[in-house]
Write a protein that holds these residues in place. Structure first.
Motif, short mmCIF file in Angstrom:
data_model
loop_
_atom_site.label_atom_id
_atom_site.label_comp_id
_atom_site.label_asym_id
_atom_site.label_seq_id
_atom_site.Cartn_x
_atom_site.Cartn_y
_atom_site.Cartn_z
N ASP A 197 73.20 23.82 15.56
CA ASP A 197 72.01 23.16 15.03
C ASP A 197 70.78 23.97 15.37
N PHE A 198 69.75 23.80 14.55
CA PHE A 198 68.47 24.45 14.83
C PHE A 198 67.36 23.59 14.24
N ALA A 224 68.97 35.01 6.21
CA ALA A 224 68.85 34.30 4.92
C ALA A 224 68.60 32.81 5.10
N VAL A 225 68.71 32.30 6.33
CA VAL A 225 68.56 30.86 6.56
C VAL A 225 67.08 30.47 6.47
N GLU A 226 66.75 29.60 5.54
CA GLU A 226 65.38 29.10 5.43
C GLU A 226 65.11 28.15 6.59
N GLY A 227 63.93 28.26 7.14
CA GLY A 227 63.57 27.39 8.27
C GLY A 227 63.55 28.12 9.59
N LEU A 228 64.32 29.20 9.70
CA LEU A 228 64.27 30.02 10.90
C LEU A 228 63.21 31.10 10.73
N LEU A 261 67.47 17.90 12.69
CA LEU A 261 68.28 19.08 12.98
C LEU A 261 68.88 19.66 11.70
N ASN A 262 68.88 20.97 11.61
CA ASN A 262 69.54 21.70 10.53
C ASN A 262 70.73 22.43 11.14
N PHE A 263 71.62 22.90 10.30
CA PHE A 263 72.85 23.49 10.82
C PHE A 263 73.17 24.81 10.11
N VAL A 264 73.74 25.74 10.88
CA VAL A 264 74.25 27.00 10.34
C VAL A 264 75.64 27.22 10.91
N THR A 265 76.58 27.61 10.05
CA THR A 265 77.97 27.81 10.47
C THR A 265 78.32 29.29 10.48
N ILE A 266 78.91 29.73 11.58
CA ILE A 266 79.44 31.08 11.70
C ILE A 266 80.97 30.96 11.67
N PRO A 267 81.62 31.37 10.58
CA PRO A 267 83.08 31.24 10.50
C PRO A 267 83.78 32.18 11.47
N GLU A 268 85.01 31.83 11.82
CA GLU A 268 85.82 32.71 12.66
C GLU A 268 86.02 34.04 11.96
N GLY A 269 85.88 35.13 12.74
CA GLY A 269 86.11 36.45 12.18
C GLY A 269 84.96 37.02 11.39
N LEU A 270 83.76 36.41 11.46
CA LEU A 270 82.61 36.97 10.76
C LEU A 270 82.00 38.08 11.63
N PRO A 271 81.98 39.32 11.14
CA PRO A 271 81.44 40.41 11.95
C PRO A 271 79.94 40.26 12.16
N SER A 272 79.43 40.92 13.18
CA SER A 272 78.03 40.73 13.57
C SER A 272 77.05 41.15 12.49
N ILE A 273 77.40 42.16 11.70
CA ILE A 273 76.50 42.59 10.64
C ILE A 273 76.30 41.48 9.61
N LEU A 274 77.34 40.67 9.39
CA LEU A 274 77.23 39.55 8.45
C LEU A 274 76.63 38.32 9.12
N VAL A 275 76.80 38.18 10.43
CA VAL A 275 76.07 37.13 11.17
C VAL A 275 74.58 37.37 11.02
N HIS A 276 74.17 38.62 11.17
CA HIS A 276 72.77 38.99 11.03
C HIS A 276 72.26 38.63 9.63
N GLU A 277 73.01 39.01 8.61
CA GLU A 277 72.59 38.73 7.23
C GLU A 277 72.50 37.23 6.99
#
Length: 323
Positions: free
Chosen positions: A148-149, A126-130, A106-122
């Motif tokens: 996890d992914f 940018a995550v290698e493996g997806l 399993l690999n992991f990606v973190t979305i911090p609190e308050g991260l707007p959707s445009i930056l979630v998309h970016e």
């Protein structure tokens, strides 16, 4: 004649036994895995395609031999898609057991609190493996957390899990709302929580900020949150400059310095604490707050008191050379 037949029979038996031992050894006893390796089973790949990939990556000597032995020794277990760890000196039998186990890395990606959707998309792009393209998700639909992914997984699948997590948490939190909550729907809770998220970075302050903003909503007073004014301009990204007077005077529905009530949608993806804060805000008469210079805010019930607090904050900024 009998003796010759017996000798011939024994020789044939030895040849058959030797061939059987050789055949089994090619499955259970030999290895071309010289070091620990990762191996990705693509979604929907056939056993033949997997065998060819194993051979290409040097993990087995021959795809054809692997397929032949697998039919005899491996049974009908299913190979599951995902990323696997293949230890050094693994035999073809070991490799098949690993691939059929479903014990993926399993690999992991973190979305911090308050991260707007445009930056979630970016971040996800940018995550290698997806793999795969995605659109910018609806603002406020993502629950900030660590997810996890599996390597090779579709980005759209990860987004769906993040959105399902938000739906589940919001439904659970909504059922626990108190009489102090001013929001009328879960959607309104998301909108107000997104403003709380942007107004303070201090977790212990969120109920108080939620209380002051709830008081403003309750009496029809403008919220006066700069973050909402900025949102239509940057879609949540930093503005990088001071807000213009023309922007503060704009009557667009996100400008809470010119239009009373909640904006039409969230301005970021709020975390659990901000959502909980608007559903159970602090019991306060405060209507105003301003930065106190330590990362938090000082609250006031009257405009006169607030103006004094704001004057202190401006003086502190001048002292620091920020104005």
């Amino acid at each position: 004649m009998k003796k010759a037949a017996l000798v011939l029979g024994a020789a044939v038996a030895l040849l058959i036994a030797g061939a059987g031992i050789w055949f089994a050894n090619g499955w259970y006893g030999t290895s071309t895995v010289s070091k620990n390796a990762g191996f990705v089973v693509p979604q929907g790949a056939s056993v033949t395609a997997i065998a060819r990939k194993l051979e290409t990556e040097g993990l087995i000597p021959s795809a054809d031999d692997f397929l032949l032995r697998a039919r005899i020794f491996a049974g009908d277990g299913t190979i599951k898609a995902g990323e696997y760890s293949i230890p050094e000196m693994s035999t073809p039998s070991d490799i098949m057991d690993i691939l059929q186990s479903g014990d993926v890395v399993l690999n992991f990606v973190t979305i911090p609190e308050g991260l707007p959707s445009i930056l979630v998309h970016e971040r996800l792009m940018a995550v290698e493996g997806l793999v795969g393209e995605i659109e910018v998700p609806e603002e406020g639909s993502i629950l900030p957390d660590t997810y996890d992914f599996q390597k090779g997984e579709e980005r759209s699948a990860v987004i769906s899990r993040m959105q399902a997590a938000m739906d589940a948490y919001l439904a659970e939190a909504w059922e626990k709302r108190t009489d102090k909550a001013v929001v009328k729907t879960p959607e309104e809770a998301l909108i107000l929580a997104s403003i709380v998220e942007k107004e303070t970075a201090q977790a212990d302050e969120r109920p108080m900020v939620a209380g002051a903003l709830s008081n403003r909503v309750r009496i029809g007073m403008m919220l006066g949150a700069d973050a909402t004014t900025i949102y239509p301009i940057t879609k949540g990204k930093p503005l990088g400059r001071r807000i213009r007077v023309s922007e503060l005077r704009s009557t667009n529905p996100y400008n809470t310095r010119a239009v009373a009530g909640l904006p039409p949608g969230p301005i970021t993806n709020p975390g659990r604490e901000s959502i909980a804060a608007v559903l159970d805000p602090a019991e306060t008469k405060a209507l105003y707050y301003v930065a106190d210079g330590t990362g938090g805010h000082v609250f006031a019930e009257t405009l006169e008191e607030h103006n004094r607090n704001a004057a202190k904050w401006r003086a502190l900024r001048r002292e620091r050379g920020e104005m």
